[in-house]
Design a protein around this motif. Structure first.
Motif, PDB file in Angstrom:
ATOM      1  N   ILE A  14       0.830  -1.202   0.000  1.00 26.58           N
ATOM      2  CA  ILE A  14       0.000   0.000   0.000  1.00 26.58           C
ATOM      3  C   ILE A  14       0.870   1.259   0.000  1.00 26.58           C
ATOM      4  CG2 ILE A  14      -1.674   1.306   1.379  1.00 26.58           C
ATOM      5  CD1 ILE A  14      -3.043  -1.320   2.025  1.00 26.58           C
ATOM      6  N   GLU A  15       2.035   1.194   0.629  1.00 22.87           N
ATOM      7  CA  GLU A  15       2.970   2.325   0.566  1.00 22.87           C
ATOM      8  C   GLU A  15       3.396   2.593  -0.877  1.00 22.87           C
ATOM      9  OE1 GLU A  15       6.292   1.886   3.144  1.00 22.87           O
ATOM     10  OE2 GLU A  15       5.082   1.766   4.971  1.00 22.87           O
TER      11      GLU A  15
ATOM     12  N   HIS B  65       0.466   4.200  -2.708  1.00 21.45           N
ATOM     13  CA  HIS B  65       0.252   5.606  -2.374  1.00 21.45           C
ATOM     14  C   HIS B  65       1.442   6.483  -2.738  1.00 21.45           C
ATOM     15  CE1 HIS B  65      -3.198   4.439   0.541  1.00 21.45           C
ATOM     16  NE2 HIS B  65      -3.628   4.657  -0.693  1.00 21.45           N
TER      17      HIS B  65
ATOM     18  N   PRO C 220      -2.260   9.493  -4.242  1.00 18.72           N
ATOM     19  CA  PRO C 220      -2.476   9.728  -2.813  1.00 18.72           C
ATOM     20  C   PRO C 220      -3.664   8.935  -2.282  1.00 18.72           C
ATOM     21  CG  PRO C 220      -3.198  11.619  -4.112  1.00 18.72           C
ATOM     22  CD  PRO C 220      -2.504  10.699  -5.065  1.00 18.72           C
ATOM     23  N   ALA C 221      -3.626   8.691  -0.971  1.00 20.48           N
ATOM     24  CA  ALA C 221      -4.692   7.945  -0.320  1.00 20.48           C
ATOM     25  C   ALA C 221      -6.038   8.643  -0.447  1.00 20.48           C
ATOM     26  CB  ALA C 221      -4.347   7.721   1.150  1.00 20.48           C
ATOM     27  N   THR C 222      -6.019   9.954  -0.601  1.00 19.00           N
ATOM     28  CA  THR C 222      -7.280  10.680  -0.777  1.00 19.00           C
ATOM     29  C   THR C 222      -7.942  10.335  -2.099  1.00 19.00           C
ATOM     30  OG1 THR C 222      -5.972  12.539  -1.607  1.00 19.00           O
ATOM     31  CG2 THR C 222      -6.662  12.617   0.701  1.00 19.00           C
TER      32      THR C 222
ATOM     33  N   PRO D 133      -8.257   5.319  -1.605  1.00 17.48           N
ATOM     34  CA  PRO D 133      -8.093   4.828  -0.234  1.00 17.48           C
ATOM     35  C   PRO D 133      -7.886   3.320  -0.216  1.00 17.48           C
ATOM     36  CG  PRO D 133     -10.394   5.336  -0.682  1.00 17.48           C
ATOM     37  CD  PRO D 133      -9.617   5.830  -1.859  1.00 17.48           C
TER      38      PRO D 133
END
Length: 248
Positions: free
Chosen positions: A77-78, A81, A85-87, A90
């Motif tokens: 997941i790193e 992202h 971006p996580a925004t 998600p």
């Protein structure tokens, strides 16, 4: 329920070191997958279980589909992202058998690249179908791409099936027919010498077995194809793309 998530996290955290944001692109190799999923997702949103570094989720997002993900590996997941971006995309850390993603109104939940087999126990795979179903909106679709076990290649007494054999890479699978376990052995070669070795454990699952799991979760089979191009699935197909639907 038996839980293989800790074992899988360790494996995929290690593999994540070989992934890079530049690996994610809407290329010819994944175009058919993206076309298929985007059509089913419609206006979305879509949820990828075992999202990894985003090889499918990121280009699907760039095609205009709202996407979220679940993955057992924080390291994967790193990498995801680092690309988006996580925004924008998600992602929840956890097992795809049990983890909660944001929302319960997905038009599409999908698993690609044989990832359903990373759940090493049948009850985990059953739980994954239930997890997908509870995230789907009525009328939503659940899609799984997975290989068909090649047991016909096994002569009596043999447990190994060769896969990729090149000058630089050797892959073969060892089968345990009692537990439906497969270990995929990977060897990197240089001038005929092994320079690295590794592998991943899996539990293979039959198409008919998945249909029972889907039925247990309240999902009905819509169609099954041999590939993303919707070619017919036959007894000779080495892989399958299955589509189930949650009733209205």
């Amino acid at each position: 329920m038996l839980d293989s998530s800790a074992e899988q996290q360790e494996i995929w955290d290690r593999i994540a070191a070989h992934y890079h944001p530049s690996d994610v692109a809407d290329t010819e190799a994944v175009a058919g997958t993206l076309d298929f999923l985007a059509e089913l997702a419609g206006d979305g949103p879509a949820l990828e279980l075992a999202v990894g570094a985003g090889r499918i989720a990121v280009p699907l997002l760039r095609r205009g589909v709202e996407v979220a993900g679940v993955d057992v590996s924080p390291a994967m997941i790193e990498v995801l992202h680092a690309t988006v971006p996580a925004t924008d995309l998600p992602a929840t850390v956890g097992s795809m058998a049990t983890a909660d993603a944001p929302g319960r109104d997905y038009a599409l939940v999908y698993i690609v690249y044989n990832a359903i087999t990373c759940l090493l126990h049948q009850d985990e795979q059953i739980a994954c179908f239930h997890n997908a179903a509870r995230h789907l909106r009525p009328g939503g679709h659940f899609v799984i791409e997975v290989w068909v076990p090649q047991l016909r290649q096994l002569p009596p007494g043999q447990a190994l099936v060769p896969g990729t054999v090149t000058d630089n890479l050797l892959i073969f699978d060892s089968y345990d027919l009692v537990t439906q376990r497969v270990f995929s052995h990977h060897y990197q070669l240089n001038n005929g010498q092994v320079i690295s070795a590794g592998g991943t454990p899996h539990r293979y699952v039959w198409p008919s077995e998945m249909d029972v799991m889907a039925k247990m979760a309240g999902l009905g089979l819509v169609n099954r194809y041999a590939d993303w191009d919707r070619s017919p699935f036959t007894g000779e197909s080495p892989s399958s793309v299955s589509v189930w639907r949650k009733p209205h």
